[in-house]
Design a protein around this motif. Structure first.
Motif, PDB file in Angstrom:
ATOM      1  N   LEU A 152       0.747  -1.274  -0.050  1.00  0.00           N
ATOM      2  CA  LEU A 152       0.098   0.078   0.175  1.00  0.00           C
ATOM      3  C   LEU A 152       0.863   1.273  -0.153  1.00  0.00           C
ATOM      4  O   LEU A 152       0.270   2.533  -0.351  1.00  0.00           O
ATOM      5  CB  LEU A 152      -0.874   0.151   1.221  1.00  0.00           C
ATOM      6  CG  LEU A 152      -1.859  -1.239   1.405  1.00  0.00           C
ATOM      7  CD1 LEU A 152      -2.488  -1.022   2.736  1.00  0.00           C
ATOM      8  CD2 LEU A 152      -2.733  -1.338   0.255  1.00  0.00           C
ATOM      9  N   GLY A 153       2.094   1.063   0.349  1.00  0.00           N
ATOM     10  CA  GLY A 153       2.803   2.319   0.335  1.00  0.00           C
ATOM     11  C   GLY A 153       2.796   3.060   1.746  1.00  0.00           C
ATOM     12  O   GLY A 153       1.803   2.780   2.538  1.00  0.00           O
ATOM     13  N   PRO A 154       3.485   4.246   1.867  1.00  0.00           N
ATOM     14  CA  PRO A 154       3.281   5.059   3.059  1.00  0.00           C
ATOM     15  C   PRO A 154       1.836   5.886   3.352  1.00  0.00           C
ATOM     16  O   PRO A 154       1.941   6.994   3.083  1.00  0.00           O
ATOM     17  CB  PRO A 154       4.249   6.000   3.076  1.00  0.00           C
ATOM     18  CG  PRO A 154       4.786   6.179   1.674  1.00  0.00           C
ATOM     19  CD  PRO A 154       4.289   4.931   1.151  1.00  0.00           C
ATOM     20  N   ASN A 155       0.933   5.123   2.982  1.00  0.00           N
ATOM     21  CA  ASN A 155      -0.454   5.617   2.852  1.00  0.00           C
ATOM     22  C   ASN A 155      -1.664   5.160   4.040  1.00  0.00           C
ATOM     23  O   ASN A 155      -1.949   4.228   4.156  1.00  0.00           O
ATOM     24  CB  ASN A 155      -1.135   5.402   1.703  1.00  0.00           C
ATOM     25  CG  ASN A 155      -2.344   6.008   1.368  1.00  0.00           C
ATOM     26  OD1 ASN A 155      -3.216   6.642   2.419  1.00  0.00           O
ATOM     27  ND2 ASN A 155      -3.068   6.312   0.039  1.00  0.00           N
ATOM     28  N   VAL A 156      -1.488   5.872   5.154  1.00  0.00           N
ATOM     29  CA  VAL A 156      -2.171   5.551   6.406  1.00  0.00           C
ATOM     30  C   VAL A 156      -3.625   5.315   6.052  1.00  0.00           C
ATOM     31  O   VAL A 156      -4.252   4.326   6.643  1.00  0.00           O
ATOM     32  CB  VAL A 156      -1.960   6.671   7.627  1.00  0.00           C
ATOM     33  CG1 VAL A 156      -2.803   6.208   8.771  1.00  0.00           C
ATOM     34  CG2 VAL A 156      -0.463   6.554   7.687  1.00  0.00           C
ATOM     35  N   GLN A 157      -4.234   6.207   5.153  1.00  0.00           N
ATOM     36  CA  GLN A 157      -5.695   6.130   4.867  1.00  0.00           C
ATOM     37  C   GLN A 157      -6.014   4.626   4.321  1.00  0.00           C
ATOM     38  O   GLN A 157      -6.932   4.080   4.603  1.00  0.00           O
ATOM     39  CB  GLN A 157      -6.208   7.015   4.121  1.00  0.00           C
ATOM     40  CG  GLN A 157      -6.048   8.492   4.765  1.00  0.00           C
ATOM     41  CD  GLN A 157      -6.843   8.543   5.753  1.00  0.00           C
ATOM     42  OE1 GLN A 157      -7.943   8.190   5.898  1.00  0.00           O
ATOM     43  NE2 GLN A 157      -6.476   9.272   6.901  1.00  0.00           N
ATOM     44  N   ALA A 158      -5.239   4.280   3.392  1.00  0.00           N
ATOM     45  CA  ALA A 158      -4.976   2.823   2.585  1.00  0.00           C
ATOM     46  C   ALA A 158      -4.914   1.834   3.745  1.00  0.00           C
ATOM     47  O   ALA A 158      -5.563   0.969   3.658  1.00  0.00           O
ATOM     48  CB  ALA A 158      -4.061   2.750   1.544  1.00  0.00           C
ATOM     49  N   TRP A 159      -4.210   2.165   4.726  1.00  0.00           N
ATOM     50  CA  TRP A 159      -3.858   0.913   5.793  1.00  0.00           C
ATOM     51  C   TRP A 159      -5.354   0.970   6.799  1.00  0.00           C
ATOM     52  O   TRP A 159      -5.873  -0.266   6.793  1.00  0.00           O
ATOM     53  CB  TRP A 159      -2.788   1.320   6.739  1.00  0.00           C
ATOM     54  CG  TRP A 159      -1.557   1.498   6.090  1.00  0.00           C
ATOM     55  CD1 TRP A 159      -1.142   1.208   4.999  1.00  0.00           C
ATOM     56  CD2 TRP A 159      -0.241   1.546   6.830  1.00  0.00           C
ATOM     57  NE1 TRP A 159       0.123   1.567   4.672  1.00  0.00           N
ATOM     58  CE2 TRP A 159       0.544   1.282   5.831  1.00  0.00           C
ATOM     59  CE3 TRP A 159      -0.055   1.631   8.121  1.00  0.00           C
ATOM     60  CZ2 TRP A 159       1.955   1.671   6.182  1.00  0.00           C
ATOM     61  CZ3 TRP A 159       1.566   1.683   8.388  1.00  0.00           C
ATOM     62  CH2 TRP A 159       2.437   1.783   7.428  1.00  0.00           C
ATOM     63  N   ILE A 160      -5.898   1.941   6.846  1.00  0.00           N
ATOM     64  CA  ILE A 160      -7.127   1.886   7.563  1.00  0.00           C
ATOM     65  C   ILE A 160      -8.242   1.418   6.932  1.00  0.00           C
ATOM     66  O   ILE A 160      -8.994   0.595   7.376  1.00  0.00           O
ATOM     67  CB  ILE A 160      -7.565   3.314   8.101  1.00  0.00           C
ATOM     68  CG1 ILE A 160      -6.421   3.987   9.207  1.00  0.00           C
ATOM     69  CG2 ILE A 160      -8.843   3.294   8.714  1.00  0.00           C
ATOM     70  CD1 ILE A 160      -6.781   5.368   9.377  1.00  0.00           C
ATOM     71  N   ARG A 161      -8.272   1.622   5.512  1.00  0.00           N
ATOM     72  CA  ARG A 161      -9.393   1.074   4.755  1.00  0.00           C
ATOM     73  C   ARG A 161      -9.176  -0.414   4.367  1.00  0.00           C
ATOM     74  O   ARG A 161     -10.152  -1.268   4.669  1.00  0.00           O
ATOM     75  CB  ARG A 161      -8.978   1.573   3.249  1.00  0.00           C
ATOM     76  CG  ARG A 161     -10.178   0.884   2.300  1.00  0.00           C
ATOM     77  CD  ARG A 161      -9.877   1.412   0.683  1.00  0.00           C
ATOM     78  NE  ARG A 161      -8.444   1.263   0.436  1.00  0.00           N
ATOM     79  CZ  ARG A 161      -7.984   0.189   0.237  1.00  0.00           C
ATOM     80  NH1 ARG A 161      -8.782  -1.165   0.115  1.00  0.00           N
ATOM     81  NH2 ARG A 161      -6.706   0.038  -0.449  1.00  0.00           N
ATOM     82  N   VAL A 162      -7.964  -1.080   4.525  1.00  0.00           N
ATOM     83  CA  VAL A 162      -7.687  -2.509   4.341  1.00  0.00           C
ATOM     84  C   VAL A 162      -8.026  -3.219   5.566  1.00  0.00           C
ATOM     85  O   VAL A 162      -8.570  -4.346   5.605  1.00  0.00           O
ATOM     86  CB  VAL A 162      -6.468  -2.622   3.911  1.00  0.00           C
ATOM     87  CG1 VAL A 162      -5.840  -4.235   4.033  1.00  0.00           C
ATOM     88  CG2 VAL A 162      -5.993  -2.086   2.507  1.00  0.00           C
ATOM     89  N   PHE A 163      -7.825  -2.489   6.655  1.00  0.00           N
ATOM     90  CA  PHE A 163      -8.187  -3.152   7.893  1.00  0.00           C
ATOM     91  C   PHE A 163      -9.488  -2.997   8.447  1.00  0.00           C
ATOM     92  O   PHE A 163      -9.788  -3.468   9.798  1.00  0.00           O
ATOM     93  CB  PHE A 163      -7.158  -3.190   8.954  1.00  0.00           C
ATOM     94  CG  PHE A 163      -5.573  -3.681   8.552  1.00  0.00           C
ATOM     95  CD1 PHE A 163      -5.493  -4.905   9.025  1.00  0.00           C
ATOM     96  CD2 PHE A 163      -4.720  -2.990   8.178  1.00  0.00           C
ATOM     97  CE1 PHE A 163      -4.423  -5.679   8.444  1.00  0.00           C
ATOM     98  CE2 PHE A 163      -3.571  -3.564   7.855  1.00  0.00           C
ATOM     99  CZ  PHE A 163      -3.373  -5.040   8.028  1.00  0.00           C
TER     100      PHE A 163
END
Length: 219
Positions: free
Chosen positions: A131-142
């Motif tokens: 996902l790269g250094p994208n915290v929003q994408a991390w939150i979405r995935v989890f």
């Protein structure tokens, strides 16, 4: 859902599992007295480096999250530096959480930090690669139903299994069995490793069995 993509995921996960096994066996041929229990700190370093290296190589080869847009060299360097900073911050955060859960604050600092590095390798590094250094994408995935690909579903499963394995690995530490593997943080790191390997095997099998129910939509 394409079967070939699930096979690619299975092969990638099996290679990661093999890298963990090799990290426990191969160094004994080069380092005198090496063992997972006897030289645990060395094993933590070797395992973290081998898993991290293979994850990066697999990401570059398989390109599971390749963007259609071409990035400039400066952007790639900036992204790489951000990933390094995020990974270091993850190690610090895991270290703090582990201490809050009862690990020694001053004693065994090296052991605790290397255990945090191992956990970051099993969890945060995968997020950075995919996902790269994208915290929003991390939150979405989890979040619930947040995965948009089989790779993100695998990321969910392996990360959760790694953390659960570390948590379950802490249970034997206070027991008075006087076993070598009860020394901090051996049981926790072994638990995280077995959890990670279990997640690597479970993820593609679970995705294969539920492929008809899984629908990934672009968001």
């Amino acid at each position: 859902m394409r079967e070939v993509e699930i096979r690619r995921l299975l092969v990638a996960n099996l290679l990661c599992a093999v890298s963990v096994v090799l990290a426990a066996v191969a160094p004994a041929f080069f380092l005198d007295g090496f063992s997972v229990l006897g030289t645990h700190l060395t094993w933590l370093c070797v395992c973290s480096v081998s898993v991290a290296t293979l994850n990066v190589i697999l990401h570059l080869v398989l390109k599971p999250s390749q963007s259609p847009k071409r990035s400039s060299f400066a952007h790639k360097i900036s992204r790489f530096l951000k990933c390094c900073i995020y990974f270091f911050m993850s190690c610090i955060l895991f270290h703090a959480i582990i201490v809050l859960y009862g690990a020694p604050l001053i004693e065994s600092v090296t052991e605790t930090f290397l255990f945090a590095v191992l956990l970051s390798t099993f969890t945060t590094l995968q997020c950075l690669c995919l996902l790269g250094p994208n915290v929003q994408a991390w939150i979405r995935v989890f979040s619930k139903n947040g995965a948009m690909s089989i790779w993100e579903s695998s990321l969910q499963i392996t990360s959760v299994c790694s953390i659960l394995g570390a948590w379950f690995g802490a249970f034997p530490i206070p027991l008075d069995w006087d076993r070598p593997w009860q020394v901090w943080p051996i049981s926790c790191s072994l638990g995280a490793t077995f959890g990670y390997m279990a997640g690597l095997i479970i993820a593609p099998l679970w995705i294969h069995w539920n492929r008809k129910q899984l629908t990934y939509k672009s968001r």
